[in-house]
Design an enzyme around this catalytic site. Structure first.
Site, PDB file in Angstrom:
ATOM      1  N   LEU A  95     -19.577 -11.574  -8.870  1.00 22.85           N
ATOM      2  CA  LEU A  95     -17.986 -11.511  -8.868  1.00 22.85           C
ATOM      3  C   LEU A  95     -18.007 -10.136  -9.942  1.00 22.85           C
ATOM      4  O   LEU A  95     -18.659 -10.055 -11.039  1.00 22.85           O
ATOM      5  CB  LEU A  95     -17.523 -12.478  -9.422  1.00 22.85           C
ATOM      6  CG  LEU A  95     -17.641 -13.899  -8.605  1.00 22.85           C
ATOM      7  CD1 LEU A  95     -17.177 -15.044  -9.286  1.00 22.85           C
ATOM      8  CD2 LEU A  95     -16.959 -13.668  -7.290  1.00 22.85           C
ATOM      9  N   LEU A  96     -16.672  -9.540  -9.503  1.00 22.15           N
ATOM     10  CA  LEU A  96     -16.446  -8.302 -10.532  1.00 22.15           C
ATOM     11  C   LEU A  96     -15.209  -8.836 -11.279  1.00 22.15           C
ATOM     12  O   LEU A  96     -14.501  -9.639 -10.971  1.00 22.15           O
ATOM     13  CB  LEU A  96     -16.104  -7.249  -9.725  1.00 22.15           C
ATOM     14  CG  LEU A  96     -17.322  -6.716  -8.745  1.00 22.15           C
ATOM     15  CD1 LEU A  96     -16.700  -5.693  -7.594  1.00 22.15           C
ATOM     16  CD2 LEU A  96     -18.322  -5.972  -9.743  1.00 22.15           C
ATOM     17  N   ASN A 108     -13.879  -6.146  -0.342  1.00 25.15           N
ATOM     18  CA  ASN A 108     -15.171  -7.031   0.082  1.00 25.15           C
ATOM     19  C   ASN A 108     -15.035  -7.222   1.343  1.00 25.15           C
ATOM     20  O   ASN A 108     -13.930  -7.557   1.971  1.00 25.15           O
ATOM     21  CB  ASN A 108     -15.111  -7.885  -1.122  1.00 25.15           C
ATOM     22  CG  ASN A 108     -16.259  -8.861  -0.966  1.00 25.15           C
ATOM     23  OD1 ASN A 108     -17.481  -8.217  -0.665  1.00 25.15           O
ATOM     24  ND2 ASN A 108     -16.249 -10.307  -1.454  1.00 25.15           N
ATOM     25  N   HIS A 110     -16.340 -10.543   3.779  1.00 24.18           N
ATOM     26  CA  HIS A 110     -16.955 -12.183   3.833  1.00 24.18           C
ATOM     27  C   HIS A 110     -17.106 -12.349   5.269  1.00 24.18           C
ATOM     28  O   HIS A 110     -16.192 -12.187   6.132  1.00 24.18           O
ATOM     29  CB  HIS A 110     -15.806 -12.796   3.018  1.00 24.18           C
ATOM     30  CG  HIS A 110     -16.286 -14.185   2.916  1.00 24.18           C
ATOM     31  ND1 HIS A 110     -17.339 -14.506   2.067  1.00 24.18           N
ATOM     32  CD2 HIS A 110     -15.636 -15.341   3.390  1.00 24.18           C
ATOM     33  CE1 HIS A 110     -17.475 -15.856   2.209  1.00 24.18           C
ATOM     34  NE2 HIS A 110     -16.464 -16.300   2.835  1.00 24.18           N
ATOM     35  N   ASP A 142      -9.379  -9.415  -5.398  1.00 26.35           N
ATOM     36  CA  ASP A 142      -8.898  -9.945  -6.911  1.00 26.35           C
ATOM     37  C   ASP A 142      -9.565 -10.810  -7.746  1.00 26.35           C
ATOM     38  O   ASP A 142     -10.837 -10.703  -7.379  1.00 26.35           O
ATOM     39  CB  ASP A 142      -7.488 -10.558  -6.441  1.00 26.35           C
ATOM     40  CG  ASP A 142      -7.604 -11.751  -5.609  1.00 26.35           C
ATOM     41  OD1 ASP A 142      -8.872 -12.520  -5.769  1.00 26.35           O
ATOM     42  OD2 ASP A 142      -6.496 -12.513  -5.345  1.00 26.35           O
TER      43      ASP A 142
HETATM   44  C1  GAR Z   1     -22.729  -9.933   5.098  1.00 22.33           C
HETATM   45  O1  GAR Z   1     -22.497 -10.649   5.972  1.00 22.33           O
HETATM   46  C2  GAR Z   1     -21.516 -10.518   3.883  1.00 22.33           C
HETATM   47  O2  GAR Z   1     -20.200 -10.517   4.543  1.00 22.33           O
HETATM   48  C3  GAR Z   1     -21.978 -11.242   3.225  1.00 22.33           C
HETATM   49  O3  GAR Z   1     -23.304 -10.940   3.101  1.00 22.33           O
HETATM   50  C4  GAR Z   1     -23.855 -10.398   4.353  1.00 22.33           C
HETATM   51  C5  GAR Z   1     -24.689  -9.177   3.757  1.00 22.33           C
HETATM   52  O4  GAR Z   1     -25.250  -8.415   4.977  1.00 22.33           O
HETATM   53  N1  GAR Z   1     -21.360 -11.505   1.907  1.00 22.33           N
HETATM   54  C6  GAR Z   1     -21.269 -12.626   1.313  1.00 22.33           C
HETATM   55  O5  GAR Z   1     -21.388 -13.637   1.958  1.00 22.33           O
HETATM   56  C7  GAR Z   1     -20.350 -12.756   0.062  1.00 22.33           C
HETATM   57  N2  GAR Z   1     -19.715 -13.734   0.204  1.00 22.33           N
HETATM   58  P1  GAR Z   1     -25.948  -6.944   4.751  1.00 22.33           P
HETATM   59  O6  GAR Z   1     -26.575  -6.856   3.241  1.00 22.33           O
HETATM   60  O7  GAR Z   1     -26.817  -7.013   5.903  1.00 22.33           O
HETATM   61  O8  GAR Z   1     -24.693  -5.898   4.802  1.00 22.33           O
END
Ligand code: GAR
Length: 205
Positions: A95-96, A108, A110, A142
């Site tokens: 988290l930032l 971001n 998700h 946010d």
């Molecule tokens: C992605 O699916 C992203 O949405 C998720 O991690 C994965 C990263 O994949 N992020 C979260 O779950 C954050 N809450 P990548 O490293 O192959 O881009």
């Protein structure tokens, strides 16, 4: 032609979303350029992808700092050096702070349809809940956890027999396309955020 939008991308893992952006940015018409890639840990494929693309990298590990505020300020300092127009948190698992977010417009991605299933385990939580449709969300970060104003969303059907890995892989395919499309449009057309409403285009830059 206007200067390409300067992106700093933050990663914590495999960096496939980063790779999609790096690939898109090879086309000058895309309108954006990844000027640096940052991580909260060393030795990850996301950093290797940046290095292969000739993009500068930096690492700021929480464990190297006495306080979380110290880590966050150090991250902001190095990000600032690259003068980003936009920060993209793409699988960045930290988290930032509001100080960081006040300095940089930060998006971001998700792996769920916000506001459903925030947090670290979007695909698992969606599967456990038994939803038939989930997806991915791109949002303006946010102070909350995956609560920010929504920029784009893409639905993904949950298939019979899906496990967390198969569902997440299918989400990630859709997520990458959504991310590339939205960031490119923002770069070319601009973005405005008014309360919870996000608008791309119409000279919004
Ligand atoms: C992605 O699916 C992203 O949405 C998720 O991690 C994965 C990263 O994949 N992020 C979260 O779950 C954050 N809450 P990548 O490293 O192959 O881009």
């Amino acid at each position: 032609m206007q200067q390409p939008t300067r992106l700093v991308v933050l990663v914590s893992g495999s960096g496939t979303n980063l790779q999609a952006l790096l690939d898109a940015c090879t086309d000058p018409a895309y309108g954006a350029r990844v000027v640096a890639v940052g991580a909260d840990r060393d030795g990850i494929e996301g950093l290797a992808r940046a290095e292969r693309a000739g993009v500068p990298t930096f690492v700021r590990s929480l464990s190297d700092f006495e306080t979380r505020d110290g880590w966050d300020a150090a991250l902001a300092t190095v990000v600032e050096r690259f003068e980003p127009d936009l920060v993209v948190s793409a699988g960045f698992m930290k988290l930032l702070s509001t100080d960081f977010l006040a300095k940089f417009l930060t998006l971001n991605t998700h792996p769920a349809l916000c506001p459903a299933f925030p947090g670290m385990h979007g695909p698992r939580d969606a599967l456990d809940h038994g939803v038939k449709v989930t997806g991915a969300t791109l949002f303006v970060v946010d102070a909350g956890v995956d609560t920010g104003p929504i920029v784009a969303q893409v639905p993904v059907t949950v298939e019979e027999g899906d496990d967390v890995a198969s569902l997440h892989e299918r989400i990630k395919t859709a997520e990458r396309a959504m991310l590339v499309e939205a960031v490119g449009r923002i770069a070319r057309e601009g973005i405005t955020v008014e309360g919870r409403r996000v608008r791309i285009g119409a000279g919004a830059r």
